[in-house]
Design a protein around this motif. Structure first.
Motif, mmCIF file in Angstrom:
data_model
loop_
_atom_site.group_PDB
_atom_site.id
_atom_site.type_symbol
_atom_site.label_atom_id
_atom_site.label_comp_id
_atom_site.label_asym_id
_atom_site.label_seq_id
_atom_site.Cartn_x
_atom_site.Cartn_y
_atom_site.Cartn_z
ATOM 1 N N PHE A 1 -24.694 -45.441 31.196
ATOM 2 C CA PHE A 1 -25.280 -44.100 31.044
ATOM 3 C C PHE A 1 -25.665 -43.725 29.510
ATOM 4 C CE2 PHE A 1 -24.651 -39.699 29.836
ATOM 5 C CZ PHE A 1 -25.773 -38.799 30.494
ATOM 6 N N GLY B 1 -27.981 -39.783 27.404
ATOM 7 C CA GLY B 1 -26.881 -40.828 26.979
ATOM 8 C C GLY B 1 -27.011 -41.231 25.487
ATOM 9 N N ASP C 1 -30.000 -44.376 29.804
ATOM 10 C CA ASP C 1 -30.512 -42.930 29.740
ATOM 11 C C ASP C 1 -30.743 -42.264 28.655
ATOM 12 O OD1 ASP C 1 -30.257 -40.040 30.410
ATOM 13 O OD2 ASP C 1 -30.143 -40.797 32.390
#
Length: 300
Positions: free
Chosen positions: A267, A274, A271
């Protein structure tokens, strides 16, 4: 948005490194031409030895002098290539956000290491200075001049004192003025204890008096400073241990989470949310370390 800004900053930093390399190469070429012209104008003179040292900012020069390190062009190139390789590796494996964090963290880590080395060397010097001053005073008492006493006392002094004072001793042996030589050493090191010695010598040579008594009082003052510093270190030892535990807890928690669940970092790497949280966490951790170190810094 974060990736674009990170790539832009990385590109600007790499461009700055390339420009620095080009400018330094041009400076080396001009210096080589000057040496050749000097050899043509003075055919009987020996060729000048090429100095590998480069100029550094004024705020870094005292730290390098205290750490007894010399910055050379070769060392700068090796460190730059190694740092760039590390940044490119992190960029390919973890993305631009982590590469930017590594690129900004490397100079901070290098500066922290340099300050730690300089502090250790200076602490060793200040602990050995009282004995060196006692040796200078004893040599003066048996008939040596101040210049001779400062140079000859190094034979029985601590190795760290010899390493710091060797350059000044060579200048004194060549006939340089004592006050000017010691003041140059104090200006280069910017260590309070060395500045006190230089000021005492300069004042005594200007106004007269017994330099032996001055050195006796100065050695007593330096010993008292060392005693007070040890008391302060002992009084703040518990706070230092607590600060190290607080700094290490987030890192240990992250390592534990990754060991229990290796996919935990996906993550924070893939992402965008993140990545933002990762940069925020790294920034907060760095700010906390700086604040704690500032709170525990002892200056007197």
């Amino acid at each position: 948005m974060v990736k674009g800004a990170a790539y832009l900053i990385l590109a600007l930093l790499i461009l700055g490194a390339v420009l620095f390399a080009l400018v330094s190469e041009r400076a080396r070429s001009l210096a080589a031409i000057d040496r050749r012209l000097a050899g043509l104008t003075l055919p009987g003179a020996a060729p000048a030895r090429v100095s590998a040292a480069i100029s550094v900012p004024e705020r870094i020069a005292p730290l390098l002098a205290q750490a007894q390190l010399e910055v050379t062009m070769r060392a700068v190139r090796i460190l730059a290539v190694a740092g760039l390789g590390l940044v490119v590796t992190v960029l390919l494996l973890a993305g631009p956000a982590f590469a930017l964090a590594v690129l900004l963290g490397l100079p901070m880590a290098a500066l922290s290491w340099l300050r730690g080395r300089a502090r250790k060397r200076v602490d060793a010097l200040t602990e050995a200075l009282p004995l060196y001053l006692d040796g200078v005073r004893q040599l003066q008492a048996v008939g040596n001049s101040l210049s001779q006493a400062l140079s000859r006392a190094l034979a029985d002094a601590s190795p760290v004192v010899r390493s710091f004072f060797d350059t000044a001793a060579r200048r004194l042996e060549m006939g340089a003025p004592v006050a000017e030589t010691m003041q140059q050493l104090a200006d280069r090191l910017q260590v309070p204890e060395v500045s006190m010695i230089a000021a005492a010598i300069r004042t005594n040579l200007r106004y007269g008096g017994s330099i032996g008594a001055v050195f006796t009082n100065l050695a007593h003052i330096l010993r008292e400073r060392l005693r007070i510093r040890r008391d302060l270190v002992a009084a703040t030892s518990e706070a230092k241990v607590s600060s190290r535990v607080l700094i290490a807890m987030p890192l240990l928690a992250m390592v534990g989470l990754v060991m229990m669940n290796p996919a935990y970092l996906d993550f924070f790497i893939a992402d965008p949310r993140g990545q933002k949280l990762s940069l925020l966490a790294v920034g907060l951790e760095g700010a906390g370390i700086l604040i704690i170190r500032r709170m525990l810094r002892l200056e007197f």
